[in-house]
Motif scaffolding. Structure first.
Motif, PDB file in Angstrom:
ATOM      1  N   ASN A 214     -32.814   0.925   4.273  1.00 23.26           N
ATOM      2  CA  ASN A 214     -31.405   0.513   4.119  1.00 23.26           C
ATOM      3  C   ASN A 214     -30.889   0.416   5.682  1.00 23.26           C
ATOM      4  O   ASN A 214     -30.020   1.155   6.208  1.00 23.26           O
ATOM      5  CB  ASN A 214     -30.558   1.663   3.726  1.00 23.26           C
ATOM      6  N   PRO A 215     -31.534  -0.387   6.572  1.00 20.47           N
ATOM      7  CA  PRO A 215     -30.821  -0.793   7.726  1.00 20.47           C
ATOM      8  C   PRO A 215     -29.713  -1.174   8.043  1.00 20.47           C
ATOM      9  O   PRO A 215     -29.175  -1.786   6.851  1.00 20.47           O
ATOM     10  CB  PRO A 215     -31.989  -1.765   8.365  1.00 20.47           C
ATOM     11  N   ALA A 216     -28.988  -0.922   8.923  1.00 18.43           N
ATOM     12  CA  ALA A 216     -27.459  -1.036   9.242  1.00 18.43           C
ATOM     13  C   ALA A 216     -27.389  -2.747   9.128  1.00 18.43           C
ATOM     14  O   ALA A 216     -26.295  -3.136   8.708  1.00 18.43           O
ATOM     15  CB  ALA A 216     -26.886  -0.750  10.554  1.00 18.43           C
TER      16      ALA A 216
ATOM     17  N   PHE B  74     -42.268  -3.557  14.162  1.00 17.23           N
ATOM     18  CA  PHE B  74     -40.947  -3.115  15.057  1.00 17.23           C
ATOM     19  C   PHE B  74     -40.174  -4.409  15.279  1.00 17.23           C
ATOM     20  O   PHE B  74     -39.412  -4.477  16.024  1.00 17.23           O
ATOM     21  CB  PHE B  74     -41.586  -2.810  16.366  1.00 17.23           C
ATOM     22  N   GLN B  75     -40.359  -5.587  14.338  1.00 21.22           N
ATOM     23  CA  GLN B  75     -39.480  -6.998  14.160  1.00 21.22           C
ATOM     24  C   GLN B  75     -39.246  -7.118  13.035  1.00 21.22           C
ATOM     25  O   GLN B  75     -40.034  -8.102  12.168  1.00 21.22           O
ATOM     26  CB  GLN B  75     -40.170  -7.926  15.173  1.00 21.22           C
ATOM     27  N   ALA B  76     -38.372  -6.683  12.386  1.00 27.49           N
ATOM     28  CA  ALA B  76     -38.109  -6.725  10.864  1.00 27.49           C
ATOM     29  C   ALA B  76     -36.645  -6.910  10.550  1.00 27.49           C
ATOM     30  O   ALA B  76     -36.321  -7.425   9.381  1.00 27.49           O
ATOM     31  CB  ALA B  76     -38.605  -5.613  10.339  1.00 27.49           C
ATOM     32  N   ALA B  77     -35.809  -6.225  11.230  1.00 29.56           N
ATOM     33  CA  ALA B  77     -34.360  -6.223  10.790  1.00 29.56           C
ATOM     34  C   ALA B  77     -33.169  -6.412  11.867  1.00 29.56           C
ATOM     35  O   ALA B  77     -32.067  -6.256  11.576  1.00 29.56           O
ATOM     36  CB  ALA B  77     -34.139  -4.549  10.376  1.00 29.56           C
ATOM     37  N   GLY B  78     -33.639  -7.016  12.935  1.00 27.80           N
ATOM     38  CA  GLY B  78     -32.424  -7.165  13.804  1.00 27.80           C
ATOM     39  C   GLY B  78     -32.052  -6.178  14.882  1.00 27.80           C
ATOM     40  O   GLY B  78     -32.394  -4.947  14.776  1.00 27.80           O
ATOM     41  N   GLU B  79     -31.300  -6.682  15.954  1.00 29.81           N
ATOM     42  CA  GLU B  79     -30.827  -5.794  16.886  1.00 29.81           C
ATOM     43  C   GLU B  79     -30.287  -4.666  16.215  1.00 29.81           C
ATOM     44  O   GLU B  79     -29.143  -4.684  15.476  1.00 29.81           O
ATOM     45  CB  GLU B  79     -30.001  -6.480  17.931  1.00 29.81           C
ATOM     46  N   GLY B  80     -30.608  -3.246  16.711  1.00 30.21           N
ATOM     47  CA  GLY B  80     -30.031  -1.927  16.399  1.00 30.21           C
ATOM     48  C   GLY B  80     -30.224  -1.476  15.089  1.00 30.21           C
ATOM     49  O   GLY B  80     -30.105  -0.324  14.656  1.00 30.21           O
ATOM     50  N   SER B  81     -31.160  -2.174  14.122  1.00 27.05           N
ATOM     51  CA  SER B  81     -31.819  -1.855  13.109  1.00 27.05           C
ATOM     52  C   SER B  81     -33.343  -1.733  12.909  1.00 27.05           C
ATOM     53  O   SER B  81     -33.785  -1.619  12.086  1.00 27.05           O
ATOM     54  CB  SER B  81     -31.257  -2.810  12.051  1.00 27.05           C
TER      55      SER B  81
END
Length: 718
Positions: free
Chosen positions: A451-453, A465-472
């Motif tokens: 449940n990333p932001a 480590f590259q999956a959900a965007g900046e800050g997530s």
């Protein structure tokens, strides 16, 4: 004298004939016939929808598994037999040298021994499921003896089906590459050779992105959107796992319904009794291949006689077992002797450079058979995580979404326990227990992003480590380097995060557009490869001058609307062949010259339309394709046809769009490159999905029986 010579010649010819006949018939007579599963009356109903996809109904789960086997055999019995022959150690007798190599791996890894030891330890309901599936195969074989490719291959039993899981599972994280390298005495994959994996372009990492921030080189894509990032508040999962379009690991679509509450739509592989990705009423997931370093290689110090090795100051016997590989050569099957070795570390391969032992994640266990079934039956996120925590599936990413709005990415792997102070990327000394540890890293330490932001997740065989965007994003520093998590990126991974991150409200149409995107990210490795090509010095070569000029007009997409796309696609394939396997970079000048020469030879020009060159061919169907290797609309590998066309055989394969609305009700659509009956040319479903596939269209899954009733072709009991 002549009479004696004539008699001798006749005797010799008779002897040759006897030997030849013996070689043709000895193999099936030499194998033990399997004990069939206990007799049981299975009650299954198969409903074929208008695309021929089987919907299997049964009172119990084993009833359904029986129907799964029978339906799949109706559509592709030839490939199912190869899966069975593999498990029974007879694939070499069916397919020749390549099959014998698989049988060697079967013996080397001790897959049948693992099943013999652990099968009865499996839950009774799982064993009943495997027996039901085996019985379905046996029933089809008995009713269609003319289709059976190898004498005495049937009956099969649940142990045979389980053996296939044990053998194939480690190949998903690349164990076969190590086996091939050691058997051929060639360099090991780069992790084992101690090289650092290619680091991503720092600009492509999520922390520097705007709003958002290959298992093998053929890859997969996965996309998940949570309600808060969705334009309509729905949860969406897109499954886009890339597999060969036919053969032993090609997807087979199905829907199952059991009276015990097992309802699931998705796809499976030949020899597997249930779907392994897709959705039920409550939740769904998809997989992409990940590449953690799960294999440790040890060099043994052999004793003088070669039958012992030094370990902790003592000479320990090297376990050696003689096996026979049955290899089909023309009409004959030849017996080839082979010795397989084993040490305390695991399987051992002896080559000219020495004896090397393999210690790898998830070895010598059967838990994946239960895990996959429990995943399909999970009713909520907590139950699904408990199933994943069984840790039987040695590797592959899981990207998840559900009716409650949860999304998650689990970088699933059975990480071997490792000790600090040793470089597990290099070949390790095998004479000490100091660098050897038993067991698997606990489930709680497996990396995950829940449940990333950002409200979205994506993976395309790139670093987790590259999956959900900046800050997530997950942070690399939070995980031990001993886990061996890859840092590689792919164009698909960079492009997916790039596109999803820039879209603050992702609609169904947006997600479809992203999935079929044919673009190359300016932040990806591909951009750097094309920059290298742009800097090529033609040195007065007119062909290179023309090729460079054409590439300068390219619009960085493969949508069929630019004359440079065919040339750019061939060049991308050349780049992918060194980038993803972490090999030495190819010479851009040489590759540009080769690509231009190929197009000129077969098409008389270097700028034929992409759809003229890139084709989907199956039987009489011959259609143009868009896409390329390592773009989200993936055309990963191809065969070069006699007419020069590049006939795609791997890439976008089974595609499924899953949606849970605000009320939590699921719906889905799907598509395959060919059809439900990929090896039955007489079937109307041999290639009926191909026109939709090339047009970026899908068909309804008809998960709910009420929808199926309006779209049913035939219903029968197998």
């Amino acid at each position: 004298m002549m009479r004696k010579l004539g008699k001798a010649l006749i005797a010799l010819l008779v002897l040759v004939a006897v030997v030849a006949i013996g070689l043709m018939v000895w193999e099936p007579l030499s194998v033990a016939v399997a004990t069939p599963p206990p007799p049981h009356r299975y009650d299954s109903v198969i409903a074929r929808d208008t695309f021929g996809v089987p919907h299997i109904f049964g009172r119990t789960d084993p009833d359904v598994a029986y129907g799964v086997a029978y339906a799949h055999a109706e559509d592709d019995f030839a490939t199912l037999q190869e899966a069975v022959a593999m498990s029974r150690g007879r694939l070499g007798a069916m397919t020749g040298a390549d099959g014998a190599k698989v049988v060697y791996a079967l013996h080397l890894l001790g897959a049948r021994a693992t099943v013999s030891r652990d099968y009865m330890k499996q839950p009774a309901d799982v064993r009943a499921l495997l027996d039901g599936y085996a019985t379905g195969l046996n029933t089809y074989a008995a009713r269609h003896p003319g289709e059976v490719r190898l004498a005495r291959l049937f009956p099969v039993n649940g142990q045979d089906i389980a053996t296939g899981f044990v053998l194939r599972t480690p190949f998903f994280f690349g164990l076969d590459q190590y086996l091939g390298a050691l058997s051929g005495d060639t360099p090991l994959p780069r992790e084992a050779a101690g090289a650092t994996p290619d680091a991503p372009d720092p600009r492509a990492l999520p922390a520097a992105q705007d709003a958002a921030g290959e298992g093998n080189m053929n890859g997969s894509n996965a996309f998940v959107v949570a309600p808060k990032r969705s334009a309509d508040g729905f949860t969406r999962v897109v499954s886009n796992s890339h597999q060969p379009w036919k053969g032993p690991v090609a997807w087979y679509e199905l829907v199952v319904h059991s009276g015990t509450g097992w309802n699931f739509a998705g796809a499976t592989f030949p020899g597997v009794p249930y779907p392994v990705l897709g959705h039920n009423e409550h939740l769904g997931w998809t997989n992409t291949v990940n590449r953690p370093d799960l294999v440790d290689v040890y060099k043994l110090t052999l004793g003088q006689g070669g039958d012992t090795y030094l370990f902790d100051g003592k000479q320990v016997p090297l376990q050696a077992t003689r096996v026979w590989l049955h290899v089909k050569i023309g009409p004959f099957v030849l017996p080839i002797p082979k010795t397989v070795y084993r040490s305390v570390h695991g399987p051992v391969i002896v080559n000219k450079s020495g004896a090397f032992a393999l210690h790898y994640g998830g070895a010598d266990q059967l838990r994946m058979v239960e895990e996959y079934h429990r995943l399909t039956r999970a009713g909520n996120f907590a139950e699904w995580q408990r199933a994943l925590a069984i840790q039987g599936v040695s590797a592959t990413n899981f990207l998840y979404g559900d009716a409650a709005g949860n999304i998650a990415y689990f970088y699933n792997a059975a990480f071997p326990n490792r000790k600090p102070g040793f470089d597990y990327r290099n070949v390790l000394p095998g004479d000490t227990s100091g660098d050897l540890a038993a067991g698997t890293v606990p489930w709680g330490q497996v990396p995950r992003n829940v449940n990333p932001a950002s409200g979205f997740l994506a993976n395309a065989n790139n670093t987790p480590f590259q999956a959900a965007g900046e800050g997530s994003e997950m942070k690399p520093g939070d995980y031990s380097p001993l886990l061996g998590i890859e840092t590689d990126t792919t164009n698909r991974g960079t492009r997916a995060v790039e596109l999803m991150g820039k879209d603050g409200s992702i609609s169904a149409a947006d997600l479809e557009r992203i999935k079929y995107d044919t673009g190359v990210s300016k932040l990806s490795w591909t951009a750097r490869w094309y920059d290298d090509i742009a800097r090529v010095d033609p040195q007065g070569d007119p062909a290179l001058v023309a090729a460079k000029a054409l590439m300068a007009t390219w619009h960085w997409r493969f949508d069929g609307n630019n004359p440079a796309e065919a040339l750019a696609a061939i060049l991308l394939r050349a780049g992918q062949s060194w980038h993803y396997p972490r090999k030495a970079k190819k010479d851009p000048r040489t590759e540009l010259a080769k690509a231009a020469a190929y197009l000129t030879q077969h098409f008389g020009r270097i700028d034929p339309p992409l759809g003229t060159v890139l084709r989907l061919r199956h039987g009489q169907v011959d259609l143009p394709l868009d896409g390329a290797p390592d773009v989200l609309r993936a055309a990963s590998t191809w065969d070069e046809a006699e007419d020069g066309r590049l006939v795609v055989n791997h890439g976008d394969s089974f595609i499924m769009f899953m949606t849970w609305d605000k009320a939590g009700r699921v719906s889905s659509t799907s598509i395959q490159p060919y059809g439900a009956a990929t090896t039955r040319p007489q079937s109307p479903h041999y290639a009926d999905q191909a026109p939709l596939f090339v047009a970026h269209k899908t068909k309804p899954v008809n998960f709910w029986p009420t929808d199926l009733r309006r779209n049913v072709e035939r219903v029968y009991r197998p």
